[in-house]
Structures are given as structure tokens and as C-alpha cells.
Design a protein around this motif. Structure first.
Motif, short mmCIF file in Angstrom:
data_model
loop_
_atom_site.label_atom_id
_atom_site.label_comp_id
_atom_site.label_asym_id
_atom_site.label_seq_id
_atom_site.Cartn_x
_atom_site.Cartn_y
_atom_site.Cartn_z
N ALA A 102 0.80 -1.10 0.13
CA ALA A 102 -0.07 0.04 -0.06
C ALA A 102 0.78 1.19 -0.13
O ALA A 102 0.52 2.22 -0.51
N HIS A 103 2.05 1.12 0.80
CA HIS A 103 2.91 2.50 0.82
C HIS A 103 3.50 2.60 -0.69
O HIS A 103 3.53 3.68 -0.95
N GLY A 104 3.80 1.49 -1.09
CA GLY A 104 4.55 1.30 -2.33
C GLY A 104 3.60 2.05 -3.54
O GLY A 104 4.04 2.67 -4.30
N THR A 105 2.36 1.55 -3.50
CA THR A 105 1.32 2.03 -4.45
C THR A 105 0.99 3.79 -4.32
O THR A 105 1.05 4.33 -5.40
N ILE A 106 1.24 4.24 -3.22
CA ILE A 106 1.00 5.69 -2.86
C ILE A 106 2.18 6.37 -3.38
O ILE A 106 1.87 7.32 -4.27
N LEU A 107 3.32 5.91 -3.33
CA LEU A 107 4.47 6.44 -3.64
C LEU A 107 4.72 6.63 -5.24
O LEU A 107 4.83 7.32 -5.89
N GLU A 108 4.35 5.09 -5.79
CA GLU A 108 4.12 5.32 -7.15
C GLU A 108 3.04 6.12 -7.83
O GLU A 108 3.32 6.75 -8.92
#
Length: 227
Positions: free
Chosen positions: A115-121
Motif C-alpha cells: 500500500a505504501h509503495g502504491t502511494i509512492l508510485e
């Protein structure tokens, strides 16, 4: 007191800002230093900064979520910044958002979850890093076979360091036909006590050699399981 002018002197072509000096950020920063790259380290924890003092080109205790602080540290003048914050997702996102607003050319950001990675992307980060996830996958491949080291360099393509399977020992690579039978390529070989050299069809593989194999991950892993 660390000043913006100090940071400006670091912001050369071969320099990097590392924000967050936990285990991952610290290891990254020290490895960069060991390879001749100047590093500006930033962390909110004063005790970590004191511990890292003298190990990096410059290190400062600062709140990276504040635009004026990053401006004072001349962070917008750097073209490579790593956000290695893992314990505070909100701080990671806010810091990354500021860097993108500054138009920093290359931003790497650590993600602690999908989820954190998705936000960063979604913010526009082109280099999202999953250290724990990627290390777990790497170790899983090492545990399953006779691989000595493993590096996934793209979607379903890997480099593997391993001992040679019995079927190719004492033969030239042309005779063993590794590429056509196993779907992988033996790209380099290191004799016991020797150095790495590129291979060709006339290279003879010895039992105590170490070989470097490239190819699709599933085929490289299957090749490492051969006896």
C-alpha cells in the motif's frame, strides 16, 4: 550548525542525499561513501546523527517534511535523493512529495508495504524500493537450490552464481549445449583461487569452478538444482 552553503558544496554530480538513517539508509549511505560518492545524510533522530557524524560527508538532524528545512539544506540542488524513511509512512510520503515538487531528477523511496509503495508510485516516484520483500524473495531462491548468490535484474530474468552441475563438468560449453538444453547461458567462470573470465563455446568447466549463469528465473533455478 549545518548550513545550506555546506550542502551546496556537496551537491556535485557524484553526490546523493539519504533521508532516513535507519538500518537500510545507514547501510546505503556507508556503501555509497565506500565507493567514492559524497553523501548528505538527514535524520530526525539527533542520537543517530551524532553516531553517524564523521562517517558521511555531511550529516544533519532535521525534519524532512518541512519545505523550508529542505530548502535550507539545499536538497533541491541535488539530482539524486533516497528517501529511506521506514518507521513513519506519513513522513515518507510528505518528504517524497516535496522532492517531486522540487523536480529532483532521480528519487528513490523505500516502501514498507504494498500500500505504501502504491502511494509512492501514484505520487510519481519511478524508483520504489521494497528492501525486506526483495531480500525475502532473494533468500527464498537461495534456500531452494545450490545457488551461491542470486540477483533478479528484470521481470523473470536473473543472474545466478553457482557450482557447476555434474552434467557439464569436464566438457566444453559447446559440447554441453547448456543454452539449448537448459535455456540459460553460462556467461562467466571463476576457477578455484582464480578470477572471473568470460566464457565461450571452448571453455571447459571444472568441478571446482564457480559459474555465473543468466536466464529466465525459473530456468536458472532449475539449472541450479541439477546434480
Amino acid at each position: 550548525m549545518f548550513s545550506g552553503s555546506d550542502a551546496s558544496s556537496v551537491a556535485a554530480a557524484d553526490s546523493v542525499v539519504v533521508i532516513g538513517l535507519g538500518r537500510f539508509g545507514r547501510a546505503l549511505a556507508l556503501e555509497l561513501m565506500a565507493n567514492g560518492t559524497e553523501v548528505l545524510g538527514v535524520d530526525l533522530d539527533e542520537s543517530i546523527v551524532q553516531e553517524m557524524n564523521g562517517q558521511l560527508t555531511h550529516v544533519v538532524s532535521a525534519d524532512s517534511t518541512r519545505e523550508e528545512v529542505l530548502q535550507q539544506l539545499a536538497v533541491p540542488e541535488f539530482d539524486r535523493v533516497v528517501v529511506a524513511i521506514g518507521s513513519d509512512i506519513q513522513a515518507s510520503i510528505l518528504t517524497t512529495s516535496l522532492l517531486l515538487r522540487f523536480n529532483v531528477a532521480h528519487v528513490w523511496a523505500k516502501a514498507v508495504s504494498d500500500a505504501h509503495g502504491t502511494i509512492l508510485e501514484q505520487l510519481g516516484v519511478s524508483h520504489v524500493i521494497y528492501p525486506e520483500k526483495e531480500m525475502g524473495r532473494r533468500v527464498a531462491h537461495l534456500v531452494r537450490g545450490s545457488m551461491q548468490d542470486y540477483l533478479e535484474i528484470g521481470d523473470n530474468f536473473s543472474l545466478v552464481k553457482m557450482a557447476p552441475p555434474a552434467a557439464i563438468i569436464g566438457k566444453t560449453l559447446g559440447e554441453s549445449r547448456v543454452r539449448s538444453t537448459a535455456g540459460v547461458t553460462v556467461t562467466a567462470v571463476r576457477p578455484l583461487g582464480g578470477t572471473w573470465t568470460y566464457t565461450d563455446e571452448k571453455t571447459i568447466i571444472a568441478a571446482d569452478d564457480t559459474i555465473l549463469v543468466s536466464g529466465p528465473t525459473n530456468k536458472a533455478e532449475a539449472f541450479s538444482l541439477r546434480r
